[in-house]
Scaffold this motif. Sequence first.
Motif, PDB file in Angstrom:
ATOM      1  N   UNK A 236       0.837  -1.131   0.062  1.00  0.00           N
ATOM      2  CA  UNK A 236      -0.163   0.019   0.027  1.00  0.00           C
ATOM      3  C   UNK A 236       0.969   1.148   0.126  1.00  0.00           C
ATOM      4  N   UNK A 237       1.883   1.283   0.912  1.00  0.00           N
ATOM      5  CA  UNK A 237       2.815   2.363   0.827  1.00  0.00           C
ATOM      6  C   UNK A 237       3.515   2.729  -0.726  1.00  0.00           C
ATOM      7  N   UNK A 238       3.838   1.256  -1.095  1.00  0.00           N
ATOM      8  CA  UNK A 238       4.236   1.744  -2.796  1.00  0.00           C
ATOM      9  C   UNK A 238       3.185   2.254  -3.478  1.00  0.00           C
ATOM     10  N   UNK A 239       2.065   1.575  -3.350  1.00  0.00           N
ATOM     11  CA  UNK A 239       0.820   2.307  -4.127  1.00  0.00           C
ATOM     12  C   UNK A 239       0.630   3.917  -4.002  1.00  0.00           C
ATOM     13  N   UNK A 240       0.867   4.021  -2.468  1.00  0.00           N
ATOM     14  CA  UNK A 240       0.917   5.383  -2.480  1.00  0.00           C
ATOM     15  C   UNK A 240       1.747   6.384  -3.054  1.00  0.00           C
ATOM     16  N   UNK A 241       3.070   5.768  -2.966  1.00  0.00           N
ATOM     17  CA  UNK A 241       4.114   6.701  -3.759  1.00  0.00           C
ATOM     18  C   UNK A 241       3.644   6.595  -5.319  1.00  0.00           C
ATOM     19  N   UNK A 242       3.225   5.481  -5.780  1.00  0.00           N
ATOM     20  CA  UNK A 242       2.884   5.630  -7.269  1.00  0.00           C
ATOM     21  C   UNK A 242       1.741   6.639  -7.196  1.00  0.00           C
ATOM     22  N   UNK A 243       0.630   6.591  -6.452  1.00  0.00           N
ATOM     23  CA  UNK A 243      -0.383   7.536  -6.505  1.00  0.00           C
ATOM     24  C   UNK A 243       0.162   9.143  -6.436  1.00  0.00           C
ATOM     25  N   UNK A 344     -12.629  11.486  -4.915  1.00  0.00           N
ATOM     26  CA  UNK A 344     -11.457  10.704  -5.536  1.00  0.00           C
ATOM     27  C   UNK A 344     -11.211   9.430  -4.667  1.00  0.00           C
ATOM     28  N   UNK A 345     -11.403   8.381  -5.461  1.00  0.00           N
ATOM     29  CA  UNK A 345     -11.553   7.012  -4.896  1.00  0.00           C
ATOM     30  C   UNK A 345     -10.201   6.137  -4.832  1.00  0.00           C
ATOM     31  N   UNK A 346      -9.880   5.520  -4.094  1.00  0.00           N
ATOM     32  CA  UNK A 346      -8.660   4.407  -4.224  1.00  0.00           C
ATOM     33  C   UNK A 346      -8.645   3.534  -5.337  1.00  0.00           C
ATOM     34  N   UNK A 347      -7.693   3.182  -6.069  1.00  0.00           N
ATOM     35  CA  UNK A 347      -8.049   2.448  -7.168  1.00  0.00           C
ATOM     36  C   UNK A 347      -8.223   1.177  -6.763  1.00  0.00           C
ATOM     37  N   UNK A 348      -7.637   0.549  -5.791  1.00  0.00           N
ATOM     38  CA  UNK A 348      -7.842  -0.781  -5.490  1.00  0.00           C
ATOM     39  C   UNK A 348      -9.144  -1.055  -4.402  1.00  0.00           C
ATOM     40  N   UNK A 349      -9.171  -0.244  -3.336  1.00  0.00           N
ATOM     41  CA  UNK A 349      -9.988  -0.446  -2.313  1.00  0.00           C
ATOM     42  C   UNK A 349     -11.444   0.200  -2.718  1.00  0.00           C
ATOM     43  N   UNK A 350     -11.396   1.348  -3.501  1.00  0.00           N
ATOM     44  CA  UNK A 350     -12.673   2.160  -3.981  1.00  0.00           C
ATOM     45  C   UNK A 350     -13.111   3.165  -2.769  1.00  0.00           C
TER      46      UNK A 350
END
Length: 602
Positions: A236-243, A344-350
């Motif tokens: 999730x932290x990696x996804x946040x960095x990507x986000x 704005x929604x999280x791409x995985x959790x919604x």
Amino acid sequence: MVSASRGAVPDDLALDLGRQDDADGVARLLEQVGATVLDATVRVVPDPAGEADEAASGAGDLRLDLTWKGRSHGTLVVTRADGAAPLDDEDRALAARIAEHGALALDCAVAHDEHEAAWDELTRFRALAAASTNLVALADDDGVPSFVNPRVAEVGLEIGERGLWGTVAGNVAPEDVEEMRRILLDEGRWSGDIALVGSDPPTIVHGTVFVLRHPTTGASLGTGWVAEDVTALRRAEQMLRSANANLERYQALVEASSDFIAIAALDGSVIYVNPAGREQIGMPADVDVTRTTIVDYLTPEGIEASLQIEQPAVQAEGHWEGESTLRRFDGGPAIPVAIASFLMLHPETGAPFALATVQRDISDRMAQEDALRRLADQRQELLNRLVRAQSEERAEIANDVHDDPVQALAAVDLRLGLLARKLGDQAPQLLPDLVPVQESVTGATRRLRALVFNLQPPDFDDGLGVALDNAARDLFETSGTTWRVDADDEPVAPDSIRAVAYRVAREAMVNARKHAAARSLVVTVRGRDGGLEVSVADDGVGLPDGAVTSSPGHHGLGSMRDRAEIAGGHWDMRGRPGGGVEVVCWLPLAAPSGLEPGPGPR
């Protein structure tokens, strides 16, 4: 119960003391045996100071510490009654033996209680550790485990003869194991992330290893191990960095937009405002938008609309579109804007994580709408004047008809009546020729009087519904057709609009009387879509083919349509299911749709 006699300590006293469940039971047995053996009052006082010690003072008293292996459990107090022989050496020796047995028994009872408490603590720890989602283990200094919770096996780690360190060495890179041992030796504690080798996808755990020490002596009791699977967290932290990287790209994209674009956290704190937005609201360059909130950008009217309309809609639907106003930071006039706000929604959790808004300056459009609104007002004024002019002209014609043709025909009718009476006396054979003439004159007079009535402006003092009911009564009272006027929802309307509605509805009723052969008719007056709607529905013969247009020489249908369209409305005539015709006329009461006074939120 132990058997005791004067002057002798029972042989089985120690055994009987050991059978007691707790320290209170030991104390009671000591007091009972001591009283019998020593012929005195014997008490066990937990605290030798205070009232107990004072009460025990006096000649012949004996106080013996109940201490075993350095741990005191109170005082054994022996007291002879006043007048009794004092305690001799033999009595004191007996008392000392009793105290020695009692101290041992009390120490055992206290140790038993402490053991049970420790066991309860251990049981609770095991239950807590077993239920934990973390990996928990205890080991001695050599790494031999004394406790391992089920979660360890669930993640595929098997701790056998290798012990904990051997298990770690088999699943973690050697350099990481060496680092863990070094820090644990130097600092007594290690904590950090480690990747388990051989897992696909890689499993990452955050672990803590610490030395367990005795709370009193400080001696090492082994090591404690706690680890948590943080694979999902790190992902999730990696996804946040990507986000965040995507956010930077999005920010670059909106930099060039001429619209006001902003992003805010769910608590209302603003994260970003694009350059064009800052320029649009006159925000100084040194203002840090992250220190502002959504409210700082809204006018008082915008704040109220945001709380009552926009925020509930976004929470319920995830988005909202409408209009409001932006506050200028430089004190300039508020900016009317068209708004599109969305979560704005999280791409995985919604799950929602921010609120975005795009707002476009609609000042030019509002100016155009104001111009159109003024034209609509001018049209309404022209309609008012036209209706007044028509009413005045109709009234003048009515007065002229009433004062000249109606009066002349009435005079002719009166004289024909006098002539008929004379002919009845002098020439009755001529009456059949005279009667039709008189009837024609009488009919023409009646029609002219009806025309005069119809030309008069309707009375709206009691409302359009009452005026239409009066018109229906005039048309249908002698026709056999029943009617009903439903005007419970009649809106407030200017007389010019009511006059147009009245003329259209009356024309529809005239057509129904002439052509429908209806048994009943319903007139409805109500407010609808920001205007006044009047409908006339009958249960007559219905519409013949081509009936929506007027026949040559007849202008009723075209007249109704023209009246409605001149007033800015529309007119329709349609057949009803089951038979009959419905005429519907809608007239606006305000500016055309989309030109409501603004720029209030919509």
